[in-house]
Scaffold this motif. Structure first.
Motif, PDB file in Angstrom:
ATOM      1  N   GLY A   1      -4.600  12.151   4.963  1.00  9.80           N
ATOM      2  CA  GLY A   1      -5.260  11.475   6.055  1.00  9.80           C
ATOM      3  C   GLY A   1      -6.803  12.292   5.583  1.00  9.80           C
ATOM      4  O   GLY A   1      -8.071  12.618   5.986  1.00  9.80           O
TER       5      GLY A   1
ATOM      6  N   LYS B   1      -0.652  10.958  13.086  1.00 10.70           N
ATOM      7  CA  LYS B   1      -0.790   9.886  13.255  1.00 10.70           C
ATOM      8  C   LYS B   1       0.714   9.747  12.659  1.00 10.70           C
ATOM      9  O   LYS B   1       0.849   8.475  11.591  1.00 10.70           O
ATOM     10  CB  LYS B   1      -2.174   9.717  12.246  1.00 10.70           C
TER      11      LYS B   1
ATOM     12  N   THR C   1       2.215   5.576  11.444  1.00 13.04           N
ATOM     13  CA  THR C   1       3.172   5.370  10.000  1.00 13.04           C
ATOM     14  C   THR C   1       4.135   6.657  10.050  1.00 13.04           C
ATOM     15  O   THR C   1       3.875   7.985  10.584  1.00 13.04           O
ATOM     16  CB  THR C   1       1.902   6.501   9.025  1.00 13.04           C
TER      17      THR C   1
ATOM     18  N   GLU D   1      -1.597   3.170   6.102  1.00 10.91           N
ATOM     19  CA  GLU D   1      -2.046   3.561   7.981  1.00 10.91           C
ATOM     20  C   GLU D   1      -0.547   2.814   8.738  1.00 10.91           C
ATOM     21  O   GLU D   1      -1.229   1.668   7.986  1.00 10.91           O
ATOM     22  CB  GLU D   1      -2.987   3.725   8.501  1.00 10.91           C
TER      23      GLU D   1
ATOM     24  N   MET E   1      -3.139   7.239   4.133  1.00 15.28           N
ATOM     25  CA  MET E   1      -2.717   8.084   4.341  1.00 15.28           C
ATOM     26  C   MET E   1      -2.002   9.739   4.056  1.00 15.28           C
ATOM     27  O   MET E   1      -2.616  10.660   4.634  1.00 15.28           O
ATOM     28  CB  MET E   1      -2.036   7.121   6.163  1.00 15.28           C
TER      29      MET E   1
END
Length: 332
Positions: free
Chosen positions: A61, A152, A183, A26, A1
């Motif tokens: 990402g 995220k 995360t 992640e 991530m």
């Protein structure tokens, strides 16, 4: 991530971040530790795109934070140590402003505001002015704004500073819940907090990564000695004789603080202090000698932190080369 590659940051001649590299997967809660002036805040500000780097690369990402900041920043929710709240607004008004700034509109904005209000549990105060809220509720509003846009990655800088014990417990529980769907990177100076919440821990010192692992693994692989102590009514010379046959025990100290009782204290570098304490117990039990009291003192995350951050000082540039005021300003 998140992928940080050879990140370096100079402030003039001062090296704040020194060729730093790590990867964050992640769906975990990560603790980010470092003493004052270690480069922790600088690293976090680079990761969220608020500060440039001298060299290196950060991707969120798969999007480069420098080359494609719009897409990278959409994946990040950030709560600084001082939440950026507008005190004259209500939580709903403030979240609407933040949501619009993040590109949310109409029904999607309304739905997300309702969702984050429920998620951080501020329904009962959503119509009050933020200035009238307790610090715990203000912190929740700050976390709510970080959650807007469904990022995220959630980055929280000292989220429990200044809270009372009950508020700290509530925020910790909230962070654990966030870790199920996001995360989470948690920066904190409270080592027990990081140990209680985080699944993995990064420790940096003088701009370098000095440890990155699960708390239990750090404890097993990096800690030095732990301590075992007990009280018995056996003679001191008998105690010493028995302990001489127990493996992984050294630096034995035996004293007789009160008549008829003997206190023994020893160090062990065994990977599992419970195995050693078991050996000690049965060594005396086989000889029909009672241990009236048995105590274990395991080395803590604080011991790891001190060992790693102090141990790195002799091999890297220290912030003593920079005036104190400048060093503080650099970490803001």
């Amino acid at each position: 991530m998140i992928k940080v590659e050879h990140l370096t940051k100079y402030y003039g001649d001062f090296l704040a971040v020194d060729d730093l590299s790590f990867e964050i997967d992640e769906g975990h809660v990560y603790g980010f530790l470092g003493p004052n002036g270690a480069g922790k805040s600088t690293t976090m500000n680079i990761m969220i795109g608020c500060l440039s780097a001298t060299s290196g690369r950060v991707s969120i990402g798969g999007f480069d934070i420098f080359e494609d900041p719009d897409n990278a920043k959409r994946l990040i929710g950030y709560l600084p140590e001082q939440p950026p709240l507008y005190m004259n607004e209500t939580p709903v008004e403030y979240l609407r402003f933040v949501g619009e700034a993040k590109g949310l509109h109409g029904e999607e904005l309304n739905s997300q505001i309702e969702g984050v209000i429920r998620q951080v549990r501020i329904e009962e105060v959503k119509g009050r002015r933020i200035s009238a809220l307790s610090k715990g509720y203000r912190q929740r509003v700050g976390i709510a704004q970080a959650l807007l846009g469904s990022p995220k990655v959630i980055i929280l800088d000292e989220p429990t500073v200044g809270l009372d014990p009950l508020q700290i417990i509530e925020i910790r529980d909230l962070i654990r819940q966030l870790g199920r769907d996001h995360t989470v990177i948690l920066s904190s100076h409270i080592l027990s907090e990081v140990q209680a919440i985080c699944e993995k821990i990064l420790i940096i010192a003088h701009g370098r990564l000095v440890a990155f692992d699960e708390p239990d693994q750090l404890e097993r692989s990096l800690l030095g000695t732990s301590e075992i102590s007990f009280t018995t009514d056996a003679p001191p010379e008998r105690v010493r004789s028995i302990l001489s046959g127990v493996p992984h025990v050294f630096d034995v100290k035996v004293s007789q603080p009160e008549k008829g009782l003997v206190h023994a204290r020893m160090q062990t570098n065994a990977k599992d202090i419970y195995d050693t304490s078991r050996e000690v117990f049965f060594a005396f039990a086989k000889r029909d000698i009672a241990l009236l009291e048995l105590n274990l003192k395991k080395a803590s995350l604080e011991d790891i932190f001190i060992e790693l951050t102090e141990g790195s000082a002799s091999t890297v540039q220290t912030e003593a080369t920079v005036p104190a005021a400048e060093s503080e300003a650099n970490e803001q």
